[in-house]
Write a protein that holds these residues in place. Structure first.
Motif, short mmCIF file in Angstrom:
data_model
loop_
_atom_site.label_atom_id
_atom_site.label_comp_id
_atom_site.label_asym_id
_atom_site.label_seq_id
_atom_site.Cartn_x
_atom_site.Cartn_y
_atom_site.Cartn_z
N PRO A 1 0.77 -1.13 -0.14
CA PRO A 1 0.00 -0.06 -0.06
C PRO A 1 1.03 1.23 -0.05
O PRO A 1 2.07 1.31 0.55
N GLY A 2 0.38 2.23 -0.77
CA GLY A 2 0.83 3.66 -0.59
C GLY A 2 0.49 4.14 0.84
O GLY A 2 -0.09 3.54 1.77
N ALA A 3 0.27 5.42 0.99
CA ALA A 3 -0.08 6.24 1.90
C ALA A 3 -1.48 5.83 2.48
O ALA A 3 -2.46 6.03 2.08
N VAL A 4 -1.60 5.55 3.56
CA VAL A 4 -2.67 4.93 4.50
C VAL A 4 -2.99 5.71 5.46
O VAL A 4 -2.07 6.19 6.46
N TYR A 5 -4.09 6.51 5.80
CA TYR A 5 -4.53 7.59 7.00
C TYR A 5 -4.57 6.57 8.23
O TYR A 5 -5.67 6.36 8.63
N GLN B 1 -7.85 -22.60 -5.93
CA GLN B 1 -7.21 -22.76 -7.25
C GLN B 1 -6.44 -21.29 -7.59
O GLN B 1 -5.63 -21.12 -8.46
N ALA B 2 -6.93 -20.29 -6.67
CA ALA B 2 -6.51 -19.02 -7.06
C ALA B 2 -5.76 -18.27 -5.95
O ALA B 2 -5.96 -18.28 -4.73
N CYS B 3 -4.88 -17.58 -6.32
CA CYS B 3 -3.97 -16.89 -5.33
C CYS B 3 -3.54 -15.48 -5.85
O CYS B 3 -2.89 -15.50 -6.99
N VAL B 4 -3.87 -14.31 -5.02
CA VAL B 4 -3.44 -12.87 -5.54
C VAL B 4 -1.96 -12.98 -5.02
O VAL B 4 -1.75 -13.09 -3.60
N GLU B 5 -1.22 -12.84 -5.92
CA GLU B 5 0.25 -12.73 -5.56
C GLU B 5 0.64 -11.49 -5.03
O GLU B 5 1.41 -11.36 -4.14
N GLU B 6 0.21 -10.55 -5.38
CA GLU B 6 0.49 -8.90 -5.11
C GLU B 6 -0.66 -8.23 -5.30
O GLU B 6 -1.55 -8.30 -5.86
N ILE B 7 -0.86 -7.38 -4.20
CA ILE B 7 -1.72 -6.33 -3.87
C ILE B 7 -1.02 -4.89 -3.83
O ILE B 7 -0.27 -4.66 -2.94
N ILE B 8 -1.20 -4.06 -4.86
CA ILE B 8 -0.38 -2.79 -5.06
C ILE B 8 -1.56 -1.74 -4.96
O ILE B 8 -2.49 -1.72 -5.78
N MET B 9 -1.48 -0.84 -3.96
CA MET B 9 -2.48 0.11 -3.99
C MET B 9 -2.02 1.64 -3.62
O MET B 9 -0.73 1.75 -2.97
N ARG B 10 -2.53 2.53 -4.43
CA ARG B 10 -1.88 4.00 -4.12
C ARG B 10 -3.14 4.87 -4.08
O ARG B 10 -4.45 4.61 -4.49
N PRO B 11 -2.99 6.06 -3.39
CA PRO B 11 -4.10 7.04 -3.40
C PRO B 11 -4.35 7.38 -4.74
O PRO B 11 -3.49 7.20 -5.70
N GLN B 12 -5.61 7.68 -4.79
CA GLN B 12 -5.90 8.03 -6.20
C GLN B 12 -5.20 9.03 -7.03
O GLN B 12 -4.98 9.02 -8.29
N LEU B 13 -4.81 10.41 -6.19
CA LEU B 13 -3.95 11.29 -6.63
C LEU B 13 -2.53 10.89 -6.76
O LEU B 13 -1.55 11.63 -7.23
N GLY B 14 -2.03 9.80 -6.47
CA GLY B 14 -0.45 9.19 -6.58
C GLY B 14 -0.17 9.41 -5.30
O GLY B 14 -0.46 9.82 -4.23
N ASP B 15 1.38 9.00 -5.17
CA ASP B 15 1.95 8.93 -4.04
C ASP B 15 2.36 10.17 -3.48
O ASP B 15 2.32 11.33 -4.32
N LEU B 16 2.81 10.43 -2.32
CA LEU B 16 3.15 11.53 -1.74
C LEU B 16 4.55 11.84 -1.89
O LEU B 16 5.33 10.75 -1.75
#
Length: 244
Positions: free
Chosen positions: A192-196, A229-244
């Protein structure tokens, strides 16, 4: 919808969450407590951890919670916590969330920052995972979530040893994923990117600029609901306006 890796396909699971007294760890704890699972929570601050347990039990009386106030950046403590959890059987979910951020550039950060960041952000996950894995391998089920960071993917100013530790945690996750495929144990790296959370509450930034803890928690929980049968290998999340 039941979590796929419950031993019987339904019912209560053993869920280990580190760094559980605040921030993302507390939010993860609430999500799994609401589903009535047996939680094993650890954090360094005994008072905050006990308060978290009390709050969750009052809100979700159907869950069960065991806590351990310990600093799992120390190898012996991580192993002891893992063995404590194993008294109740193999975990179905392990969330390696414990972490700490110390800013600074490599050439000017304080002495021992490197060792501190590796111990808290990497060694804790490594030793706890190694402790509980034999039971998970025997059960041939389970899901490990390593809470990495956007800092696992790209260098940035003032990232220093924190970023190094998070790059390493992503490498740890990738190796685990390869090693555990044949045992039906899933591994997901969460970046994750910035989380409040508390660390951002005094920054002066509007909460609307960065993600909410529940955004990350809901993605992790959704990944845990998939078929074997299914594995989520990576979860990438950023704020909608991008990284700080």
């Amino acid at each position: 919808m039941s979590l796929y890796n419950s031993p019987s396909g339904a019912g209560s699971m053993n869920v280990i969450i580190t760094g559980a007294s605040k921030g993302l760890g507390k939010a993860f704890s609430e999500k799994f407590a609401a589903a009535g699972h047996h939680l094993f929570l650890c954090a360094r601050n005994e008072e905050l951890l006990a308060a978290t347990k009390q709050q969750l039990l009052e809100k979700y009386p159907g869950c069960k919670i065991d806590i351990s106030a310990t600093d799992i950046s120390r190898k012996e403590n991580a192993i002891a916590f893992g063995n404590f959890c194993l008294q109740f059987g193999a975990p179905q979910v392990l969330i390696n969330n414990a972490g700490r951020f110390l800013p600074g550039n490599i050439y000017e950060e304080e002495d021992r920052t490197f060792e501190s960041m590796l111990a808290t952000n990497l060694h804790s996950a490594y030793h706890l995972t190694r402790t509980v894995l034999p039971a998970m391998i025997k059960a041939k089920s389970g899901h490990i979530f390593n809470i990495c960071s956007i800092a696992s993917l790209a260098a940035y100013k003032n990232g220093g040893s924190y970023s190094i530790s998070k790059f390493a945690l992503l490498g740890f996750s990738k190796n685990l994923r390869e090693e555990l495929k044949s045992y039906n144990i899933k591994v997901t790296a969460v970046m994750p990117g910035a989380v409040y959370t508390d660390s951002w509450s005094g920054s002066g930034l509007s909460p609307e600029r960065i993600m909410q803890a529940d955004d990350v928690v809901n993605m992790v929980y959704a990944a845990s609901l998939l078929s074997p049968q299914a594995c989520v290998e990576e979860i990438i999340m950023r704020p909608q306006l991008g990284d700080l």
